[in-house]
Design a protein around this motif. Structure first.
Motif, PDB file in Angstrom:
ATOM      1  N   GLU A  27       0.848  -1.190   0.000  1.00 34.68           N
ATOM      2  CA  GLU A  27       0.000   0.000   0.000  1.00 34.68           C
ATOM      3  C   GLU A  27       0.887   1.244   0.000  1.00 34.68           C
ATOM      4  OE1 GLU A  27      -2.816   0.106   3.243  1.00 34.68           O
ATOM      5  OE2 GLU A  27      -3.657   2.028   2.588  1.00 34.68           O
ATOM      6  N   GLY A  71      -5.977  -0.990   0.454  1.00 36.01           N
ATOM      7  CA  GLY A  71      -5.875  -0.257   1.675  1.00 36.01           C
ATOM      8  C   GLY A  71      -6.668   1.073   1.637  1.00 36.01           C
ATOM      9  N   ASN A  72      -6.659   1.660   2.827  1.00 36.83           N
ATOM     10  CA  ASN A  72      -7.351   2.934   3.017  1.00 36.83           C
ATOM     11  C   ASN A  72      -6.897   3.973   1.997  1.00 36.83           C
ATOM     12  OD1 ASN A  72      -8.540   1.695   5.223  1.00 36.83           O
ATOM     13  ND2 ASN A  72      -7.167   2.607   6.728  1.00 36.83           N
ATOM     14  N   TRP A  97      -3.721   8.407   5.292  1.00 34.05           N
ATOM     15  CA  TRP A  97      -2.562   8.307   6.193  1.00 34.05           C
ATOM     16  C   TRP A  97      -1.919   9.677   6.392  1.00 34.05           C
ATOM     17  CZ3 TRP A  97      -3.004   3.973   8.634  1.00 34.05           C
ATOM     18  CH2 TRP A  97      -3.618   2.891   7.981  1.00 34.05           C
ATOM     19  N   ASN A 172     -12.155  -0.543  -0.777  1.00 33.39           N
ATOM     20  CA  ASN A 172     -11.513  -1.123   0.395  1.00 33.39           C
ATOM     21  C   ASN A 172     -12.276  -0.755   1.658  1.00 33.39           C
ATOM     22  OD1 ASN A 172      -9.036  -2.243   1.899  1.00 33.39           O
ATOM     23  ND2 ASN A 172      -9.185  -0.175   2.745  1.00 33.39           N
ATOM     24  N   GLU A 173     -12.589  -1.738   2.480  1.00 31.30           N
ATOM     25  CA  GLU A 173     -13.177  -1.525   3.820  1.00 31.30           C
ATOM     26  C   GLU A 173     -14.201  -0.392   3.828  1.00 31.30           C
ATOM     27  OE1 GLU A 173     -10.072  -1.175   6.799  1.00 31.30           O
ATOM     28  OE2 GLU A 173      -9.585  -3.289   6.612  1.00 31.30           O
ATOM     29  N   TRP A 178     -13.620   5.048   9.327  1.00 25.19           N
ATOM     30  CA  TRP A 178     -12.360   5.742   9.047  1.00 25.19           C
ATOM     31  C   TRP A 178     -12.120   5.879   7.546  1.00 25.19           C
ATOM     32  CZ3 TRP A 178     -12.787   0.902  11.304  1.00 25.19           C
ATOM     33  CH2 TRP A 178     -12.469  -0.177  10.472  1.00 25.19           C
ATOM     34  N   TYR A 244      -6.964  -8.653  11.860  1.00 25.53           N
ATOM     35  CA  TYR A 244      -5.670  -8.454  12.502  1.00 25.53           C
ATOM     36  C   TYR A 244      -5.782  -8.927  13.942  1.00 25.53           C
ATOM     37  CZ  TYR A 244      -4.581  -5.529   8.463  1.00 25.53           C
ATOM     38  OH  TYR A 244      -4.359  -5.075   7.187  1.00 25.53           O
ATOM     39  N   GLU A 292      -6.533  -9.051   3.678  1.00 29.57           N
ATOM     40  CA  GLU A 292      -5.686  -8.440   4.712  1.00 29.57           C
ATOM     41  C   GLU A 292      -5.737  -9.332   5.942  1.00 29.57           C
ATOM     42  OE1 GLU A 292      -6.130  -4.284   5.701  1.00 29.57           O
ATOM     43  OE2 GLU A 292      -6.589  -3.766   3.612  1.00 29.57           O
ATOM     44  N   TRP A 296      -1.144  -7.465  14.066  1.00 25.63           N
ATOM     45  CA  TRP A 296      -0.950  -6.001  14.036  1.00 25.63           C
ATOM     46  C   TRP A 296      -1.331  -5.484  15.415  1.00 25.63           C
ATOM     47  CZ3 TRP A 296      -4.365  -2.079  10.763  1.00 25.63           C
ATOM     48  CH2 TRP A 296      -3.918  -0.778  11.011  1.00 25.63           C
ATOM     49  N   LEU A 298      -2.683  -3.068  16.725  1.00 26.40           N
ATOM     50  CA  LEU A 298      -3.558  -1.968  16.353  1.00 26.40           C
ATOM     51  C   LEU A 298      -4.102  -1.253  17.591  1.00 26.40           C
ATOM     52  CD1 LEU A 298      -5.315  -0.678  14.030  1.00 26.40           C
ATOM     53  CD2 LEU A 298      -6.823  -2.611  14.240  1.00 26.40           C
ATOM     54  N   GLU A 305      -5.354   6.803  12.778  1.00 30.11           N
ATOM     55  CA  GLU A 305      -5.033   7.620  11.582  1.00 30.11           C
ATOM     56  C   GLU A 305      -5.190   9.105  11.840  1.00 30.11           C
ATOM     57  OE1 GLU A 305      -6.933   3.778  10.493  1.00 30.11           O
ATOM     58  OE2 GLU A 305      -7.683   5.481  11.600  1.00 30.11           O
ATOM     59  N   GLN A 351       1.388  -6.440   5.678  1.00 32.94           N
ATOM     60  CA  GLN A 351       1.693  -6.130   4.302  1.00 32.94           C
ATOM     61  C   GLN A 351       3.041  -6.758   3.946  1.00 32.94           C
ATOM     62  OE1 GLN A 351       1.017  -1.986   3.363  1.00 32.94           O
ATOM     63  NE2 GLN A 351      -1.005  -1.970   4.314  1.00 32.94           N
TER      64      GLN A 351
HETATM   65  O1  LIG Z   1     -10.302  -2.429  13.127  1.00 30.99           O
HETATM   66  N1  LIG Z   1      -9.795  -1.334  12.841  1.00 30.99           N
HETATM   67  O2  LIG Z   1      -9.852  -0.372  13.652  1.00 30.99           O
HETATM   68  C1  LIG Z   1      -9.152  -1.147  11.602  1.00 30.99           C
HETATM   69  C2  LIG Z   1      -8.651   0.107  11.292  1.00 30.99           C
HETATM   70  C3  LIG Z   1      -8.001   0.297  10.070  1.00 30.99           C
HETATM   71  C4  LIG Z   1      -7.877  -0.737   9.213  1.00 30.99           C
HETATM   72  O3  LIG Z   1      -7.257  -0.467   8.024  1.00 30.99           O
HETATM   73  C5  LIG Z   1      -6.842  -1.473   7.140  1.00 30.99           C
HETATM   74  O4  LIG Z   1      -5.542  -1.862   7.498  1.00 30.99           O
HETATM   75  C6  LIG Z   1      -4.649  -0.985   6.879  1.00 30.99           C
HETATM   76  C7  LIG Z   1      -3.245  -1.537   6.992  1.00 30.99           C
HETATM   77  O5  LIG Z   1      -3.065  -2.743   6.306  1.00 30.99           O
HETATM   78  C8  LIG Z   1      -5.251  -0.885   5.500  1.00 30.99           C
HETATM   79  O6  LIG Z   1      -4.888   0.292   4.817  1.00 30.99           O
HETATM   80  C9  LIG Z   1      -6.715  -0.881   5.754  1.00 30.99           C
HETATM   81  O7  LIG Z   1      -7.414  -1.540   4.736  1.00 30.99           O
HETATM   82  C10 LIG Z   1      -8.371  -1.977   9.522  1.00 30.99           C
HETATM   83  C11 LIG Z   1      -9.027  -2.198  10.732  1.00 30.99           C
END
Ligand SMILES: O=[N+]([O-])c1ccc(O[C@@H]2O[C@@H](CO)[C@H](O)[C@H]2O)cc1
Length: 509
Positions: A27, A71-72, A97, A172-173, A178, A244, A292, A296, A298, A305, A351
Motif C-alpha cells: 500500500e 488499503g485505506n 494516512w 476497500n473496507e 475511518w 488483525y 488483509e 498487528w 492496532l 489515523e 503487508q
Molecule cells: O479495526 N480497525 O480499527 C481497523 C482500522 C483500520 C484498518 O485499516 C486497514 O488496514 C490498513 C493496513 O493494512 C489498510 O490500509 C486498511 O485496509 C483496519 C481495521
C-alpha cells in the motif's frame, strides 16, 4: 497416552490450494513503497529504481500475488495523477494516512515491477471519493487493446501490451467509519454493482472482489455481507475478509488462539454468503478473498489515523516489530487458511515491506527478515496441491477472548506426486505428544522446521530479528518420524507454544 491425535487420509480432501493464497499487499502507506520496494539510488536498486534486495526476499518469501495500491489509501486515490512522465506528476495529499504522496510510483511502475518479479497483481479501485467512470477507465488503462482512449494513453506512456490484470477489489473496507468516502451497505452495494458491471463490460475476463467487513467486531458485521451481496451476488466472485490479531494485556492464551477466531470468522462469512445464495436459489458459490490478515498491534501500539500529523518523505507508520510469539501465531493463521482452502482461494498477508511486514528495510541500508517471514515462506514452499481434511482430536483450553479452543491445530496438503506438507501448532505452554495416524497410505517425514514463542520485547533492527531467528527458528530432526506401514501411527513431540512444518512423502498403497 498422547495429548492429541492427528489423522490423515489421502482421500479426505478439502480443496485445491490456490497459489493466490500466498499473496501479500503493498500500500502507499509509510515506507511500503518509498524506501520499501522502491528506492532509487540504493546500492541494490535496479535501473527502474526498485530495490533488488527486497525483490529477492519477496521471492524467497514465496509471495504469489500482491495487492495494490491500498488499503485505506485507495479510497481517495486519483490514479491518473500517477501515470505518464514522472516529471509532470504532482504530489497529492493522501487523507487516509495524512501523507504527501509524491506519485513517483504509480500503476505502470507497480505492474511492471510485479511482472519482473513474477507475482500476480491484484488491483483495487477507488469507490470512496470516485466511482464507476474512474474504475472502468483504470481497467481499460490496464487491460485494453489499442484504439480506445485509456488504452491509448497507456500505449502513449510506453506500454503497448495490455497488463491483463485479473483480480480487482471494488474499493476497500467501505464499512469502516475511518474510510474516506465511507458508505452504508446499501450505498456501497449499489455503487459496487454499477462499478463492477462497467469494469466487466470493459474486460469480461476479470474477477471481482466485493468488500466484506473490516473485522468480525464491526457493528454492521453480517448485515453488511448480506446487504452488499444482495446487490452484487451474480456479478462478483469473492467477498473480502480482513482480520488483525494482537496480544492484549499479556493474554497469551487468547492471542495464541487467533487461528480459532479466524476460523470462526471464515465460517460466519461463508454462512452469510451461502444464505444469500440459498435465498436466490443460486448454484453459484461466492468464495473469500482474505486480502488483509496478520498480527498487528492496532489496539495497543497504533495511535489512530486521525492522530497522525501530516507528513512527507515516506514516514515510519505502523512498523510493527515481531517476536517469536507473533511468528507462531502467523503460522497458526496459515493453518486456518489451509483448512479453508475450499472456500478461500485468495489471501494477502498485510503487508509486504516495512508496514506490519515480514520484510524490513532501512533507507540506504539493509533489508532483513522479521520472525514472521519464516512460517509464511515455509508454508508457501511446502503446501502444494490439495488441502486434506485433517482430523485433530485435542484437549481444549479456555481463553478470555475466544472461549474454549483446541490446544493443537493442524493442516496438511498433498501434491500430485504424493509430497506431503504438514503444519502443526501447539498453543499450550508445555510440550505435547501428538499421535500421527495415517490411514491408507505410508508416510515418511523428511524435513521439519519449527518456530517457538519467546518472551522478549521485540526491538527494531536486523540484529534483533537475527537473534529471534537464532533462538526461535530451527530445523526439526525427522529421522525418528519415519513410518512405512499402511495404517501406522507414530508420535511427534511439539515444543511449548510452537508451530512446526514437516515435509514428507505420502505413498498410497
Ligand atoms: O479495526 N480497525 O480499527 C481497523 C482500522 C483500520 C484498518 O485499516 C486497514 O488496514 C490498513 C493496513 O493494512 C489498510 O490500509 C486498511 O485496509 C483496519 C481495521
Amino acid at each position: 497416552m498422547a495429548d492429541a491425535r492427528i489423522t490423515l487420509h489421502p482421500d479426505f480432501r478439502r480443496g485445491t490450494v490456490d497459489r493466490r493464497l500466498f499473496g501479500s499487499f503493498v500500500e502507499h502507506l509509510g515506507r511500503a513503497v518509498y524506501t520499501g520496494i522502491y528506492e532509487p539510488g540504493h546500492e541494490s536498486s535496479d535501473e527502474h529504481g526498485f530495490r533488488r534486495d527486497v525483490a529477492d526476499l519477496t521471492r524467497e518469501l514465496g509471495v504469489s500475488m500482491v495487492r495494490y495500491p491500498g488499503g485505506n489509501f485507495v479510497s481517495n486515490y486519483v490514479w491518473e495523477d500517477a501515470v505518464g512522465p514522472v516529471g509532470q506528476r504532482k504530489p497529492f495529499l493522501d487523507l487516509a494516512w495524512r501523507t504527501v504522496e509524491p506519485n513517483l510510483v504509480g500503476t505502470d511502475e507497480f505492474l511492471q515491477w510485479a511482472e519482473r518479479e513474477g507475482v500476480e497483481p491484484m488491483m483495487a479501485v477507488n469507490l470512496g471519493t470516485r466511482g464507476v467512470a474512474a474504475a472502468a477507465a483504470l481497467v481499460e488503462y490496464c487491460n485494453g487493446e489499442a484504439g480506445t482512449r485509456w488504452a491509448d494513453l497507456r500505449i502513449a506512456h510506453g506500454r503497448t501490451e495490455p497488463y491483463g490484470v485479473r483480480l480487482w477489489c471494488l474499493g476497500n473496507e467501505m464499512d469502516g467509519p475511518w474510510q474516506i468516502g465511507h458508505k452504508d451497505a446499501h450505498e456501497y452495494g449499489k455503487l459496487a454493482a454499477e462499478a463492477g458491471k462497467a469494469m466487466k463490460l470493459v474486460d469480461p475476463s476479470i474477477s471481482l472482489v466485493v468488500c466484506g467487513s473490516s473485522s468480525m467486531q464491526m457493528p454492521t458485521f453480517g448485515d453488511w455481507e448480506r446487504t452488499v451481496l444482495s446487490y452484487t451476488y451474480d456479478l462478483v466472485d469473492h467477498i473480502s475478509m480482513h482480520a488483525y490479531y494482537e496480544e492484549v494485556g499479556g493474554d497469551r492464551g487468547s492471542f495464541l488462539a487467533s487461528g480459532t477466531a479466524m476460523d470462526r470468522f471464515i465460517d460466519r462469512v461463508v454462512a452469510s454468503a451461502d444464505a444469500v445464495g440459498a435465498e436466490r436459489r443460486s448454484d453459484k458459490k461466492i468464495t473469500i478473498s482474505f486480502d488483509e490478515w496478520n498480527v498487528w498491534y492496532l489496539e495497543t501500539r497504533f495511535p489512530g489515523e486521525t492522530n497522525l500529523p501530516i507528513q512527507r518523505d515516506a514516514p515510519r507508520i505502523i512498523e510493527d516489530v515481531y517476536s517469536g510469539l507473533d511468528a507462531v501465531v502467523v503460522g497458526d493463521l496459515l493453518v486456518t487458511l489451509l483448512n479453508h482452502a475450499d472456500r478461500v482461494p485468495v489471501a494477502a498477508l498485510a503487508q509486504l515491506v516495512n508496514v506490519i511486514a515480514p520484510i524490513m528495510t532501512e533507507p540506504g541500508g539493509e533489508a532483513w527478515r522479521q520472525p514472521t517471514f519464516h512460517p509464511f515462506a515455509t508454508t508457501a514452499r511446502l503446501a502444494h496441491g490439495t488441502a486434506l481434511d485433517v482430523r485433530v482430536d485435542a484437549t481444549a483450553y479456555d481463553t478470555a477472548r475466544h472461549g474454549s479452543v483446541p490446544t493443537v491445530t493442524a493442516a496438511a496438503t498433498v501434491g500430485d506426486d504424493g509430497t506431503l506438507g504438514l503444519f502443526v501448532t501447539n498453543r499450550s505452554d508445555r510440550e505435547v505428544e501428538v499421535d500421527l495416524a495415517h490411514v491408507g497410505a505410508a508416510l515418511e517425514l523428511t524435513e521439519g522446521w519449527r518456530m517457538v514463542a519467546d518472551h522478549e520485547q521485540a526491538v527494531h533492527g536486523p540484529e534483533h530479528a537475527a537473534k529471534v531467528a537464532d533462538a526461535c527458528w530451527s530445523v526439526v530432526d525427522t529421522s525418528a518420524v519415519v513410518v512405512g506401514t499402511v495404517t501406522g501411527s507414530t508420535t511427534v513431540r511439539l515444543a511449548p507454544e510452537s508451530w512446526t512444518a514437516f515435509a514428507g512423502t505420502f505413498a498410497r498403497v
